[in-house]
Design a protein around this motif. Structure first.
Motif, PDB file in Angstrom:
ATOM      1  N   GLY A  51      85.233  -2.120 -31.170  1.00  0.00           N
ATOM      2  CA  GLY A  51      83.995  -2.641 -30.590  1.00  0.00           C
ATOM      3  C   GLY A  51      82.833  -1.672 -30.659  1.00  0.00           C
ATOM      4  O   GLY A  51      81.683  -2.085 -30.811  1.00  0.00           O
ATOM      5  N   LYS A  52      83.096  -0.390 -30.527  1.00  0.00           N
ATOM      6  CA  LYS A  52      82.043   0.623 -30.546  1.00  0.00           C
ATOM      7  C   LYS A  52      82.512   1.843 -31.328  1.00  0.00           C
ATOM      8  O   LYS A  52      83.655   2.257 -31.186  1.00  0.00           O
ATOM      9  N   GLU A  56      79.147   6.711 -30.672  1.00  0.00           N
ATOM     10  CA  GLU A  56      78.367   6.064 -29.619  1.00  0.00           C
ATOM     11  C   GLU A  56      78.995   6.282 -28.245  1.00  0.00           C
ATOM     12  O   GLU A  56      78.294   6.516 -27.264  1.00  0.00           O
ATOM     13  N   LEU A  57      80.313   6.250 -28.172  1.00  0.00           N
ATOM     14  CA  LEU A  57      80.987   6.498 -26.902  1.00  0.00           C
ATOM     15  C   LEU A  57      80.763   7.930 -26.430  1.00  0.00           C
ATOM     16  O   LEU A  57      80.550   8.174 -25.246  1.00  0.00           O
ATOM     17  N   ASN A  60      77.235   8.478 -25.036  1.00  0.00           N
ATOM     18  CA  ASN A  60      76.953   7.834 -23.757  1.00  0.00           C
ATOM     19  C   ASN A  60      77.838   8.318 -22.619  1.00  0.00           C
ATOM     20  O   ASN A  60      77.928   7.662 -21.584  1.00  0.00           O
TER      21      ASN A  60
END
Length: 98
Positions: A51-52, A56-57, A60
């Motif tokens: 999903g990501k 990006e994880l 964030n």
């Protein structure tokens, strides 16, 4: 080593190398490291990471999501609460009577 930690390291290695993070690739890395884990871990991680992207994880971490209820009291006074608490007001000097 726990299964979730092994999968985390494998996902980071794959992501750093610019490869797609899949269950098969994570299995290959984990087996090459000589670690034995339950087979469901790689499936869970690969579904989650589909999903990501890992980048990006990581970007964030600590962003968003509740829990910010404390710590606003010092700003309510309008000044620097820490400095005011650290420097007590001087006591008035008593005048000597003659």
């Amino acid at each position: 080593m726990s299964g979730d930690l092994a999968c985390t390291y494998a996902a980071l290695i794959l992501s750093d190398d610019g490869q797609e993070v899949t269950g098969d690739k994570m299995d290959t890395i984990i087996k090459a490291a000589g670690v034995t884990i339950e087979p469901y871990w790689t499936m869970l991680f690969s579904k989650f990471l589909s999903g990501k992207p890992v980048e990006e994880l990581i970007a964030n971490v600590g962003a968003g999501g509740g829990g910010g209820g404390g710590g606003g009291g010092a700003a309510a006074g309008g000044g620097d609460g820490a400095a005011a608490a650290a420097a007590p007001e001087p006591e008035p000097e008593e005048e000597e009577e003659e």
